[in-house]
Scaffold this active site. Structure first.
Site, PDB file in Angstrom:
ATOM      1  N   ARG A   1    -117.974-119.842 -77.247  1.00  0.00           N
ATOM      2  CA  ARG A   1    -118.982-120.219 -76.087  1.00  0.00           C
ATOM      3  C   ARG A   1    -119.291-121.484 -77.838  1.00  0.00           C
ATOM      4  O   ARG A   1    -119.756-121.478 -78.698  1.00  0.00           O
ATOM      5  CB  ARG A   1    -120.071-118.915 -76.318  1.00  0.00           C
ATOM      6  CG  ARG A   1    -121.210-119.110 -75.045  1.00  0.00           C
ATOM      7  CD  ARG A   1    -121.659-117.853 -75.134  1.00  0.00           C
ATOM      8  NE  ARG A   1    -121.891-118.265 -73.983  1.00  0.00           N
ATOM      9  CZ  ARG A   1    -122.468-118.488 -72.759  1.00  0.00           C
ATOM     10  NH1 ARG A   1    -123.371-118.955 -73.151  1.00  0.00           N
ATOM     11  NH2 ARG A   1    -122.088-117.809 -71.243  1.00  0.00           N
TER      12      ARG A   1
ATOM     13  N   GLU B   1    -122.167-121.434 -61.828  1.00  0.00           N
ATOM     14  CA  GLU B   1    -122.990-119.997 -61.051  1.00  0.00           C
ATOM     15  C   GLU B   1    -124.045-121.177 -60.286  1.00  0.00           C
ATOM     16  O   GLU B   1    -125.102-121.781 -62.015  1.00  0.00           O
ATOM     17  CB  GLU B   1    -124.166-118.586 -61.648  1.00  0.00           C
ATOM     18  CG  GLU B   1    -124.260-118.556 -61.134  1.00  0.00           C
ATOM     19  CD  GLU B   1    -125.375-116.625 -61.265  1.00  0.00           C
ATOM     20  OE1 GLU B   1    -124.528-117.091 -62.897  1.00  0.00           O
ATOM     21  OE2 GLU B   1    -126.179-116.353 -60.780  1.00  0.00           O
TER      22      GLU B   1
ATOM     23  N   LYS C   1    -129.961-119.898 -69.783  1.00  0.00           N
ATOM     24  CA  LYS C   1    -131.058-120.269 -68.973  1.00  0.00           C
ATOM     25  C   LYS C   1    -131.890-119.912 -68.650  1.00  0.00           C
ATOM     26  O   LYS C   1    -132.408-120.311 -68.340  1.00  0.00           O
ATOM     27  CB  LYS C   1    -129.609-120.371 -68.054  1.00  0.00           C
ATOM     28  CG  LYS C   1    -128.647-121.619 -67.357  1.00  0.00           C
ATOM     29  CD  LYS C   1    -127.555-121.124 -66.059  1.00  0.00           C
ATOM     30  CE  LYS C   1    -126.245-120.607 -66.042  1.00  0.00           C
ATOM     31  NZ  LYS C   1    -125.756-120.479 -64.624  1.00  0.00           N
TER      32      LYS C   1
END
Ligand code: ATP
Ligand code: MG
Length: 562
Positions: free
Chosen positions: A264, A39, A274
């Site tokens: 992850r 994204e 983020k």
């Protein structure tokens, strides 16, 4: 470097095992087509590198393809600066995407048509509950949800309202389009999830065309399907979303990729959220996304990390399905050292200088030693290292009252100056406060090149720089931004309270002249100290070096013990 390439060859992990099974059964006609779907709402970080190495690495291993697709469905948070940086970082890591770059926003028209199709199939409805009500109606893990009062609208009414939403005639938050699935599903995600919402916002690609934007779960699977992805690899938190991924594609009778989840990456001393990284940048806790203390790809690059080292790290940590675990940061540093050790020239610089005067060396004399740039690779060539009567050595390399087994310089003790001569300390000169200001030494002219003709041995070899030839440089010494192993687990109101105030130390250092000639980005070892690289703030008047990683290797010790 060839042995690094060798190590980069990955063993079979659970994802590759599943791809092998699909290839054997002919499920996707033996095609392998992955994608990396960031994204564009921030810069990529070391966690993304794991996903990049996995997706692009699989495509490479199977002679398949990997797309780069921007998942740009949230116009409010996205920015072209991020779009550009992400492309740069993927390329820098050594990967090429197949064909053109894809954007989820390229599919907005198709997605809209498919949403109408879902409505016409009676599988979606316009709901006017507000966000709080939707949450309340959703139920909990232990209690089923309640049906929305708008759930049984006619197809015609739903279509008319959805078109009004599209035309920009409805206020934000007043209506959403929801998939009509099952309010009693044990999987909360399946309880009539929202698939479109109203946003009267400008989009970086589609401008002001749209007033409604599709949600991730609706967009992602359809984008994968349009691009004929075979294996849609994502992180473990999407495990429960797989049921919805499958439902949407089945409901619309579309080509159906396989979603596979993996764990992850979490790293000690590092925050990878983020939201937190953006906070650090926007509030000037760091100098920018590429601050060398940031875990971003651009920060690591500026710090002097190499793509080879990062890829090797990703291959060492492997991929597992098991719950997310914490990887020790020192493993990443180990990989960086291993690569820099192979590729960097060795040069001399003194970070914390103390002056040495060689009293029996002629005041007007100077000489130049031809010194190899790389100890094991002659192809790096040599450079001339100037020597003269006044030198700098590292303050640490002298002790007035040394303990036993201290082999560096001390009164009466003889040491080797790397590449040059043996010297002996005769006298310590101090200022009025008792601080050492210089050391008076003598040298043995017979030991030129650092060898004694009489076979006399010295135990210590130290680095040095000729004072009158020295170039002043700025050395930026970095440490972890977060000193604790798991900063995310600390119980504090502001995570920025956890920042290590000493994570950047700037020192004036003295370097041999050759160091001042290196181009931006060049990586070197300062002998006996650390690996450094030339920062882009560097000028010929003021060379600036970032400390990439020290020479001390804590990981090797950990590995040995294990
Ligand atoms: P956001 O919360 O903004 O969605 P994200 O970390 O999921 O953040 P994306 O841009 O959506 O960021 O990530 C792109 C891809 O990188 C995704 O497939 C995601 O699963 C993967 N990824 C992100 N963080 C990690 C991580 N720490 N380890 C492995 N993969 C990661
Ligand atoms: Mg994401």
């Amino acid at each position: 470097m060839s042995n690094l390439d060798e190590k980069e060859k990955v063993s079979t992990d659970f994802i590759r095992t599943r791809i092998n099974q699909d290839n054997e059964s002919g499920r996707f006609d033996s095609r392998v087509h992955t994608r990396f779907p960031p994204e564009p709402n921030g810069y990529l970080h070391i966690g993304h590198a794991k996903s990049i190495c996995l997706n692009f690495g699989i495509a490479k291993d199977y002679n398949g393809l990997c797309n780069l697709r921007f998942d740009d469905t949230n116009p409010v948070k996205e920015d072209t600066e991020y779009v550009d940086s992400i492309q740069e970082d993927v390329k820098w890591l050594g990967f090429n995407w197949s064909g053109d770059i894809h954007y989820a926003s390229d599919y907005f028209d198709t997605l809209y048509e498919l949403a109408e199709k879902l409505i016409m199939k009676g599988k979606a409805y316009v709901c006017e509950l507000n966000a709080d009500e939707i949450r309340e109606y959703r139920g909990t893990l232990t209690e089923p949800g309640k049906k929305s009062p708008y759930r049984n609208r006619s197809v015609e009414e739903n279509l008319a309202l959805f078109r009004k939403m599209k035309a920009g005639e409805v206020e934000e938050g007043k209506m959403v389009l929801r998939a009509k699935i099952d309010m009693a599903s044990p999987n909360v995600i399946m309880r009539d999830p929202t698939i479109y919402r109203i946003r009267h916002a400008h989009h970086h690609k589609t401008g002001d065309k749209w007033h409604i934007y599709p949600m991730y779960d609706f967009t992602h699977c359809i984008s994968d399907s349009i691009e004929h992805i075979t294996h849609s690899i994502c992180t473990l938190e999407f495990e429960n979303n797989r049921e919805l991924y499958d439902w949407v594609l089945d409901a619309l009778e579309l080509y159906h990729p396989q979603q596979i989840e993996f764990a992850r990456l979490n790293l000690t001393h590092v925050m990878l959220s983020k939201r937190k990284l953006i906070h650090l940048v926007q509030n000037n806790f760091v100098s920018g996304w590429d601050d060398p203390r940031m875990p971003t790809i651009s920060g690591l690059r500026r710090r002097g990390y190499t793509p080879e080292a990062i890829r090797n790290f990703c291959s060492k940590i492997g991929v597992a399905r098991a719950a997310d675990s914490m990887v020790d940061y020192s493993l990443l540093e180990f990989c960086v050292r291993e690569h820099l050790n192979a590729i960097t020239p060795r040069l001399m610089a003194v970070l914390d200088p103390i002056k040495v005067i060689i009293e029996n060396y002629d005041e007007n004399a100077e000489e130049f030693f031809d010194c190899q740039l790389h100890p094991e690779d002659e192809s790096y060539g040599t450079r001339k290292v100037p020597f003269s009567r006044e030198l700098y050595i590292e303050r640490d390399d002298f002790m007035e009252n040394p303990p036993k087994k201290y082999f560096r310089l001390s009164p009466g003790n003889e040491v080797r100056l790397r590449y040059a001569y043996y010297i002996t300390c005769k006298e310590v000169v101090k200022d009025a406060n008792g601080n050492i200001i210089e050391l008076i030494c003598t040298y043995d002219p017979e030991t030129k090149g650092g060898q004694s003709p009489d076979g006399r041995k010295v135990k210590g070899t130290i680095h040095w720089v000729s004072a009158k030839h020295a170039k002043e440089i700025e050395a930026r010494l970095y440490d972890h931004l977060f000193p604790m192993d798991n900063p995310a687990a600390e119980d504090v109101e502001n995570f920025t309270d956890l920042i290590n105030k000493d994570s950047l130390k700037v020192v004036k250092a003295f370097a041999e002249p050759h160091l001042a000639t290196l181009p931006i980005g060049e990586k070197v070892q300062f002998e006996r100290l650390a690996y450094f690289c030339v920062d882009y703030d560097s000028t010929s008047e003021k060379p600036v070096f970032n400390r990439t990683v020290t020479l001390k290797d804590s990981w090797a010790k950990i590995e040995k013990k294990a």
